[in-house]
Scaffold this motif. Structure first.
Motif, PDB file in Angstrom:
ATOM      1  N   ASP A 185      17.384   6.487  82.706  1.00  0.00           N
ATOM      2  CA  ASP A 185      16.266   7.260  83.258  1.00  0.00           C
ATOM      3  C   ASP A 185      16.034   8.535  82.686  1.00  0.00           C
ATOM      4  N   ASN A 186      14.840   8.338  81.685  1.00  0.00           N
ATOM      5  CA  ASN A 186      14.582   9.730  81.010  1.00  0.00           C
ATOM      6  C   ASN A 186      14.507  10.976  81.467  1.00  0.00           C
ATOM      7  N   LEU A 187      13.813  10.820  82.812  1.00  0.00           N
ATOM      8  CA  LEU A 187      13.539  12.086  83.487  1.00  0.00           C
ATOM      9  C   LEU A 187      14.851  12.902  84.127  1.00  0.00           C
ATOM     10  N   LEU A 188      15.934  11.814  84.433  1.00  0.00           N
ATOM     11  CA  LEU A 188      17.356  12.544  85.169  1.00  0.00           C
ATOM     12  C   LEU A 188      18.384  12.360  84.096  1.00  0.00           C
ATOM     13  N   GLN A 189      18.257  11.773  82.901  1.00  0.00           N
ATOM     14  CA  GLN A 189      19.410  11.686  81.957  1.00  0.00           C
ATOM     15  C   GLN A 189      19.117  12.347  80.696  1.00  0.00           C
ATOM     16  N   GLY A 190      18.326  13.369  80.565  1.00  0.00           N
ATOM     17  CA  GLY A 190      18.271  14.086  79.395  1.00  0.00           C
ATOM     18  C   GLY A 190      17.182  13.727  78.266  1.00  0.00           C
ATOM     19  N   GLY A 191      16.007  13.028  78.772  1.00  0.00           N
ATOM     20  CA  GLY A 191      15.100  12.887  77.931  1.00  0.00           C
ATOM     21  C   GLY A 191      15.151  11.435  77.242  1.00  0.00           C
ATOM     22  N   ILE A 212      14.381   2.695  83.164  1.00  0.00           N
ATOM     23  CA  ILE A 212      14.300   2.154  84.573  1.00  0.00           C
ATOM     24  C   ILE A 212      12.782   1.512  85.164  1.00  0.00           C
ATOM     25  N   ASN A 213      11.840   2.209  84.054  1.00  0.00           N
ATOM     26  CA  ASN A 213      10.535   1.555  84.455  1.00  0.00           C
ATOM     27  C   ASN A 213      10.262   0.083  83.784  1.00  0.00           C
ATOM     28  N   MET A 214      11.092  -0.268  83.120  1.00  0.00           N
ATOM     29  CA  MET A 214      11.116  -1.689  82.584  1.00  0.00           C
ATOM     30  C   MET A 214       9.894  -1.807  81.721  1.00  0.00           C
ATOM     31  N   HIS A 215       9.356  -1.073  81.509  1.00  0.00           N
ATOM     32  CA  HIS A 215       8.133  -0.981  80.189  1.00  0.00           C
ATOM     33  C   HIS A 215       8.542  -0.337  79.102  1.00  0.00           C
ATOM     34  N   ASP A 216       9.302   0.323  78.936  1.00  0.00           N
ATOM     35  CA  ASP A 216       9.929   1.091  77.747  1.00  0.00           C
ATOM     36  C   ASP A 216      11.316   0.823  77.362  1.00  0.00           C
ATOM     37  N   GLY A 217      11.725   0.848  76.092  1.00  0.00           N
ATOM     38  CA  GLY A 217      13.071   0.839  75.777  1.00  0.00           C
ATOM     39  C   GLY A 217      13.378   1.495  74.441  1.00  0.00           C
ATOM     40  N   ALA A 218      14.825   1.535  74.171  1.00  0.00           N
ATOM     41  CA  ALA A 218      15.026   2.114  72.886  1.00  0.00           C
ATOM     42  C   ALA A 218      16.165   1.209  72.124  1.00  0.00           C
ATOM     43  N   ALA A 219      16.172   1.185  71.020  1.00  0.00           N
ATOM     44  CA  ALA A 219      16.977   0.219  69.985  1.00  0.00           C
ATOM     45  C   ALA A 219      17.529   1.080  68.931  1.00  0.00           C
ATOM     46  N   ASN A 251      11.637   5.945  65.496  1.00  0.00           N
ATOM     47  CA  ASN A 251      12.403   6.752  66.156  1.00  0.00           C
ATOM     48  C   ASN A 251      13.186   6.144  67.277  1.00  0.00           C
ATOM     49  N   GLY A 252      13.053   4.687  67.458  1.00  0.00           N
ATOM     50  CA  GLY A 252      13.968   3.994  68.218  1.00  0.00           C
ATOM     51  C   GLY A 252      13.249   3.489  69.467  1.00  0.00           C
ATOM     52  N   LEU A 253      12.250   3.970  69.875  1.00  0.00           N
ATOM     53  CA  LEU A 253      11.444   3.935  71.217  1.00  0.00           C
ATOM     54  C   LEU A 253      10.621   2.669  71.061  1.00  0.00           C
TER      55      LEU A 253
END
Length: 603
Positions: A185-191, A212-219, A251-253
C-alpha cells in the motif's frame, strides 16, 4: 479499496490451464475440482428453507417435528438471535441435522434432549448467527494467499519493516525462484516502491510486488530483464505502461494488466484445478477462524469455475455466494433451473449459490479514479465513470431483462447518481427481481441515501476505508467536511435505510469484527483519530450489517443470518460478548467455534 475492485488480471485466461468448459446443461458432478462428495449431506439447497413464525417453538411441537430429538443443544452462555421478532437473548438453542430446531429457555429445550444429543456448554461465551461478508473476492483471497506473500500494511506497517520482510522472504527462496508479493500500500507504507529498493533486496532474484489496488506493481531489474521489456517500449494495448525516472530510465513501476502480464506469465505457475482447490480449501479454514459462515464474491467468479465450486462446497466449508460480471452474464444460463431473481439460485447438495450481476461503475477514491461531482482536494480532478450514463442504463436494462438484480460498484457520488438513474429507469422502485445494491457507496450524499430508500436500493460499505484511510480521506483526498460523511452508516440508521458492511478482500484485510468495531468507533488506525463521529452506529446495528441484513443482500434472508427455528444452523461462538467489551476491543474478540449447516467447521 482498489481501483476496479480486484481488477481482471487474475481472471486472464493465460494464467489457467486444465479447466474444461462449464457443462452445457449445468448438471453438477462433472465439475473441475477433485473434492469428493460429503459422507453426509447436511442440506438440499434446491429447496427453500422452512419458514418459522416466532423465535421459539413449543417443545411438544418440536418433539413431533424432530422425532428423535436434537443432535446438539447449546446452553450455558449468551445466545443472541439477531432476529427482528422475539427475545433479544435466549438460554438454549437446539439443532437437528442442518437446521435450528428450537430456541428459548433451558426448560423449553430440555424436552428435545435424548441419549444421543450432544450438549455444547458455552461456558459463558456468546453465540451469534454466523458472520456474512457480502462483498469479498473469495477466490482471489485464496489464490493470493496460495501463490503470493502478503507484504501489506497490517503485516509491515513501516517501510523499514517492509524491507526487512522482503529480505527475509528472499533468504527462504531457492536460487532463481521469483519473489512474488502482494498487498503493498503506497499510501500507508511510505510511497511508491522503486527498482533501486528492490535491487537492494536482490539484483539476481526476480522480484515482483503487486500494489493493493491490483492494477499497479513494482519490479526489480532482474524481473525487467526476464520480462524482456525494451528500453523504448511505449504504451501497450489496454493502457499498460512502465514508470520512468527523471533520467528516462525504468524506475521499476508497472501499470495496468497488459504491462503486468509481461511479468506474471513468467513468474507464476499456471493455476490448475488442483492449485485452485487447495487454495480454496485452505481459505475456508482461515475464513471460518474469523467467524465467517458465508461470503459473497461479486463479479469475479468465472463461469468455468462454477461446477468445481459446487463440488468443493458440498460440506466442510463455508457458504459461497457469487454474482457474475456483466460481460459473463450468459455464463449463468446453464443453471436457469435453480432460479434467479429475488432469491438466490441455490445449487443442490452444495453450499454454492448465485445472486445478481455486477457492474464496475468507476474506480477508487484512493487513486482519484472514483467519479465525483466535486473535485478531489487541492486539484481540479473529479475522476471519471467507467461508462457514460446512457451506456450504464443500457447495461442495467439488459440485466433486468434477464431477471437478475444488479450490483453496481460506485465509489464516487457522481457514479452513484448515474447508477440510481439507471436502476430507476430499468427497475423502478422495489422490483420483484430482488434487491439492487450499490457496492461501496463510499461518498454517498444524504440525498442519495434518501433516493436509495425510495427505490428499495441498499448500500454496502467497505468500513475498512475508515479504519485504514480515514485520515488520508480527510487530509489528502476530500477535506474534513466531505470525509466526515464517508461510508455514512449513521445516516442510514437515521433514515431507516438498511445497509451492510464488507471487506472487499483481498483489497482490505478480512475480519468481520474489525468492520463492527470501526462502524461503532469510526477510529482510523493510522493516527488514532475519529473520522465522522456523527456516522458512528450502535453495536446492534453493526452486528445486523454482517448477519441478518447481509443475508438479505445476497437473497438468503429467509434461510440464514438470524437464529430462528427452521433456519440453517450457521453459528459463531465468541469468547466475549461484543455488546459488553469496550468498543475499541471488539476486533480482538476470539472466535471459539464456527458452524455451518449444523457442522462444526472450526474450533
Amino acid at each position: 479499496m482498489c481501483r476496479f475492485c480486484v481488477g481482471t488480471l487474475f481472471t486472464h485466461k493465460s494464467l489457467y490451464t486444465g479447466w474444461p468448459k462449464a457443462h452445457p446443461n449445468g448438471a453438477a458432478g462433472t465439475g473441475l475440482l477433485q473434492a469428493s462428495p460429503s459422507r453426509r449431506n447436511f442440506m438440499a439447497l434446491a429447496g427453500a428453507a422452512a419458514s418459522a413464525t416466532g423465535l421459539a417453538i413449543h417443545p411438544r411441537d418440536a418433539r413431533a417435528q424432530a422425532q428423535a430429538g436434537a443432535d446438539f443443544i447449546f446452553r450455558g452462555g449468551t445466545i443472541i438471535p439477531v432476529a427482528s421478532t422475539g427475545r433479544q437473548r435466549v438460554e438454549a438453542l437446539a439443532v437437528r441435522g442442518s437446521k435450528i430446531l428450537a430456541l428459548g429457555s433451558e426448560a423449553d429445550i430440555a424436552g428435545l434432549k435424548t441419549s444421543a444429543t450432544k450438549i455444547i456448554d458455552l461456558d459463558g461465551r456468546t453465540l451469534l448467527p454466523g458472520f456474512i461478508d457480502p462483498h469479498q473476492h473469495t477466490c482471489f483471497v485464496a489464490l493470493f494467499a496460495e501463490l503470493l506473500a502478503d507484504v501489506g500494511y497490517v503485516k509491515y506497517p513501516t517501510r523499514a519493516d517492509l524491507m526487512a520482510g522482503l529480505k527475509a522472504l528472499d533468504a527462504k527462496l531457492k536460487p532463481g525462484e521469483w519473489l512474488l508479493a502482494y498487498d503493498f500500500d503506497n499510501l500507508l507504507q511510505g510511497g511508491d516502491l522503486s527498482m533501486a529498493e528492490l535491487d537492494g533486496i536482490s539484483k539476481d532474484r526476480p522480484i515482483f510486488v503487486w500494489y493493493i489496488n491490483m492494477h499497479d506493481g513494482a519490479a526489480n531489474s532482474a524481473a525487467f530483464k526476464i520480462a524482456q521489456i525494451p528500453d523504448d517500449v511505449g504504451v501497450l494495448p489496454g493502457g499498460g505502461h512502465f514508470g520512468r525516472g527523471p533520467d528516462g530510465k525504468f524506475n521499476g513501476l508497472v501499470y495496468e494488466e497488459s504491462a503486468m502480464l509481461k511479468f506474471v506469465t513468467h513468474a507464476m505457475p499456471k493455476i490448475t484445478p488442483a492449485i485452485f482447490e487447495k487454495a480454496l480449501t485452505d481459505y475456508f479454514k482461515m475464513s471460518a477462524a474469523l467467524g465467517n459462515t458465508t461470503t459473497h464474491e461479486p463479479g469475479t467468479i468465472q463461469p468455468d469455475w462454477i461446477e468445481g465450486l459446487v463440488k468443493l462446497t458440498a460440506s466442510g466449508t463455508g457458504r459461497l455466494s457469487a454474482s457474475l460480471q456483466y460481460d459473463e452474464m450468459k455464463g449463468a444460463d446453464p443453471y436457469k433451473q435453480y432460479g434467479r431473481g429475488a432469491k438466490a439460485a441455490l445449487f443442490p447438495n452444495s453450499r454454492f449459490s448465485l445472486f445478481g450481476i455486477k457492474i464496475i461503475g468507476d474506480g477508487s477514491n484512493q487513486t482519484e479514479t472514483g467519479a465525483q461531482t466535486l473535485p478531489y482536494l487541492n486539484t481540479d480532478q473529479k475522476g471519471a465513470p467507467n461508462y457514460p450514463p446512457e451506456k450504464l442504463k443500457e447495461m442495467v436494462a439488459a440485466i433486468k431483462a434477464e431477471g437478475w438484480p444488479v450490483q453496481i460498484h460506485c465509489n464516487g457520488d457522481a457514479t452513484i447518481d448515474y447508477a440510481l438513474d439507471a436502476i430507476e429507469a430499468a427497475y423502478g422502485a422495489n422490483p420483484p427481481t430482488g434487491l439492487n445494491r450499490i457496492e461501496h457507496s463510499t461518498m454517498a450524499r444524504p440525498d442519495q441515501l434518501k433516493r436509495m430508500k425510495a427505490l428499495g436500493v441498499e448500500p454496502t460499505f467497505l468500513m475498512n476505508h475508515v479504519f485504514f484511510y480515514g485520515a488520508a480521506y480527510r487530509d489528502q483526498l476530500f477535506g474534513p467536511e466531505r470525509a466526515a460523511f464517508m461510508d455514512p452508516a449513521g445516516a442510514c440508521v437515521a433514515d431507516g435505510l438498511p445497509f451492510t458492511l464488507h471487506t472487499d478482500g483481498p483489497c482490505s484485510p478480512l475480519g468481520p469484527l474489525r468492520l463492527v468495531q470501526t462502524a461503532v468507533t469510526r477510529r482510523c488506525i493510522v493516527d488514532n483519530s475519529v473520522v465522522g463521529p456523527d456516522q458512528a452506529i450502535s453495536v446492534e446495528d453493526a452486528i445486523k450489517a454482517i448477519t441478518s441484513q447481509a443475508a438479505i443482500q445476497i437473497g438468503q434472508g429467509d434461510r440464514i443470518g438470524t437464529l430462528e427455528a427452521g433456519k440453517e444452523a450457521d453459528l459463531v461462538l465468541l469468547e466475549q460478548d461484543p455488546f459488553k467489551v469496550a468498543p475499541d476491543a471488539i476486533m480482538d474478540i476470539k472466535v471459539s467455534q464456527t458452524w455451518v449447516a449444523g457442522e462444526k467447521i472450526f474450533g
